[in-house]
Design an enzyme around this catalytic site. Structure first.
Site, short mmCIF file in Angstrom:
data_model
loop_
_atom_site.label_atom_id
_atom_site.label_comp_id
_atom_site.label_asym_id
_atom_site.label_seq_id
_atom_site.Cartn_x
_atom_site.Cartn_y
_atom_site.Cartn_z
N HIS A 54 0.83 -1.20 0.00
CA HIS A 54 0.00 0.00 0.00
C HIS A 54 0.87 1.26 0.00
O HIS A 54 1.97 1.25 0.55
CB HIS A 54 -0.89 0.05 1.25
CG HIS A 54 -1.71 -1.19 1.45
ND1 HIS A 54 -2.65 -1.61 0.56
CD2 HIS A 54 -1.71 -2.09 2.46
CE1 HIS A 54 -3.21 -2.72 1.00
NE2 HIS A 54 -2.65 -3.05 2.15
N GLU A 58 -1.76 -0.17 8.25
CA GLU A 58 -2.71 -1.11 8.83
C GLU A 58 -2.03 -1.95 9.89
O GLU A 58 -0.80 -2.05 9.93
CB GLU A 58 -3.28 -2.03 7.74
CG GLU A 58 -2.27 -2.95 7.09
CD GLU A 58 -2.80 -3.62 5.80
OE1 GLU A 58 -3.54 -2.96 5.05
OE2 GLU A 58 -2.47 -4.79 5.58
N ARG A 106 -1.21 -4.68 -6.33
CA ARG A 106 -0.97 -6.12 -6.38
C ARG A 106 0.33 -6.39 -7.12
O ARG A 106 0.50 -5.98 -8.26
CB ARG A 106 -2.14 -6.77 -7.14
CG ARG A 106 -2.82 -7.85 -6.37
CD ARG A 106 -4.01 -8.38 -7.15
NE ARG A 106 -5.26 -7.90 -6.60
CZ ARG A 106 -6.26 -7.40 -7.32
NH1 ARG A 106 -6.18 -7.31 -8.63
NH2 ARG A 106 -7.35 -6.99 -6.73
#
Ligand code: ZN
Length: 312
Positions: A97, A115, A192
Site C-alpha cells: 500500500h 494497517e 498487487r
C-alpha cells in the site's frame, strides 16, 4: 447523546474468501467466498450503517458529516479509520500500500494505508508474508521479472493473538487459514505485485507493478519488535497493542463489570470473543460499534468478552 451506536457491516466477496464469517462469527451473509467484513467503515467502497436507535439506517459517513459532535468534533474530511475482519480460505495476493503522500498525488487525494493485524485464528504452522529479501530496487525488479517469488518474499511464523503493524511500503500477504482483525486508515488502495497466476471469470486479476515498485521500501526493514503476542491478558484490563501516528489499537478483556475511559473523541469497538453489554446495548462476538464522545469519557462494559478497540 447516544453513548454507543451499533453498526451493521458491509461484506466483500473475494476469490480467496471462505465461510468463517458466517459460521464462526454468525453474520447472516450468504455465499462461500466471504472474504472481508467491513465492520466499521465510512469508505465509499463499502459502508457500515447504524443498526438501531436514533440514527438507525444512517451510513457512518452520514453520521460523520452531519453529527460531528458524536465524534468529539474530530477534524477531517472523511472518517479516518476502517475496521475489518478478514477470513482467508486461500492466500491473498502479494501486495503493498502507498503512504498518504503518494496516495494524495497518485490516487485523487485518497488516504494512504497503514494497517495492523490482530490474529484471531490461524493454523498451527501459519506463516504470513511480511517484507522481502531484495537488497536493491534493481534486485527487486529482477526477482519479480524472473518470478523468483520464493526467494523474494519473507515469510514469518505467526500465532493466535499476535499483533503486527504493516507500514505503507511493506510487501505483505495474508495466507490460507488465517483469520484476523485489521485496523487501518480508511483507504482501499492496494497495489498487487503477484496473484499466484490465479484465474477468476476467465482472467487474471490486474497487477500494479509500476506503482508497487514506486512504493515498496527497499531494503525491507528488519522485523524485530514488529510482532508481539498479546493473547494473554488480565481480566478487566486494557492492553495497548499498537500506537502510531494514525491510530491506537488496544484489547479489552471484560469479566463481570469493567469501567474505563478513553482519551479520545470517539472509539471503535469490535467484540472478538464472548458476549455482554456495552452500556445498555447487548453485544456478542462479531458486534461492531462506535462509542461516541459522550460514551468515551466513561465506558461501561459487562459480561465475559474480549474486544479490539481503536481511536485516533
Ligand atoms: Zn494490506
Amino acid at each position: 447523546m447516544e453513548k454507543v451506536i451499533l453498526l451493521n457491516p458491509y461484506f466483500s466477496h473475494t476469490i480467496w474468501g471462505g465461510k468463517k464469517l458466517r459460521d464462526v462469527f454468525g453474520y447472516d451473509e450468504p455465499g462461500d467466498d466471504i472474504g472481508e467484513c467491513w465492520g466499521i467503515s465510512a469508505h465509499p467502497s463499502g459502508e457500515s450503517f447504524v443498526s438501531c436507535g436514533e440514527f438507525e439506517g444512517k451510513r457512518l459517513s452520514e453520521l460523520w458529516n452531519e453529527h460531528r459532535e458524536l465524534f468529539g468534533n474530530a477534524e477531517g474530511k472523511a472518517f479516518p479509520l476502517l475496521v475489518k475482519i478478514i477470513d482467508a480460505k486461500d492466500d491473498l495476493s502479494i501486495q503493498v500500500h502507498p503512504d498518504d503522500e503518494y496516495a494524495r498525488l497518485h490516487e485523487n487525494g485518497a488516504f494512504g494505508k497503514k494497517e495492523c493485524w490482530y490474529v484471531l485464528d490461524c493454523p498451527e504452522d501459519a506463516e504470513l508474508v511480511i517484507g522481502h529479501n531484495a537488497g536493491t530496487s534493481e534486485e527487486l525488479r529482477a526477482m519479480v521479472a524472473e518470478g523468483r517469488w520464493d526467494d523474494l518474499i519473507r515469510k514469518v511464523r505467526v500465532r493466535k493473538g499476535d499483533i503486527i503493524q504493516i507500514d505503507p511500503g511493506t510487501v505483505h500477504s495474508i495466507t490460507a487459514g488465517v483469520c484476523l482483525l485489521e485496523t487501518q486508515q480508511s483507504s482501499d488502495i492496494t497495489y498487487r505485485l503477484y496473484d499466484y497466476d490465479r484465474i477468476r471469470n476467465g482472467k487474471k486479476r490486474e497487477l500494479h507493478l509500476q506503482k508497487s515498485f514506486d512504493v515498496i521500501t527497499v531494503p525491507a526493514p528488519a522485523l524485530s519488535g514488529q510482532i508481539r503476542n498479546c493473547k494473554e491478558q488480565e481480566e478487566n484490563s486494557i492492553r495497548k497493542l499498537v500506537s502510531c501516528d494514525r491510530y491506537t489499537v488496544s484489547k479489552v478483556k471484560v469479566s463481570g463489570e469493567f469501567t474505563f475511559k478513553c482519551d479520545a473523541g470517539f472509539v471503535n469497538a469490535t467484540v472478538i470473543e464472548g458476549s455482554g453489554r456495552v452500556f445498555d446495548s447487548e453485544v456478542k462476538k462479531g458486534s461492531h460499534m462506535l462509542i461516541t464522545a459522550d460514551g468515551a469519557k466513561c465506558i461501561r462494559m459487562s459480561g465475559n468478552m474480549e474486544l479490539i478497540i481503536s481511536y485516533i
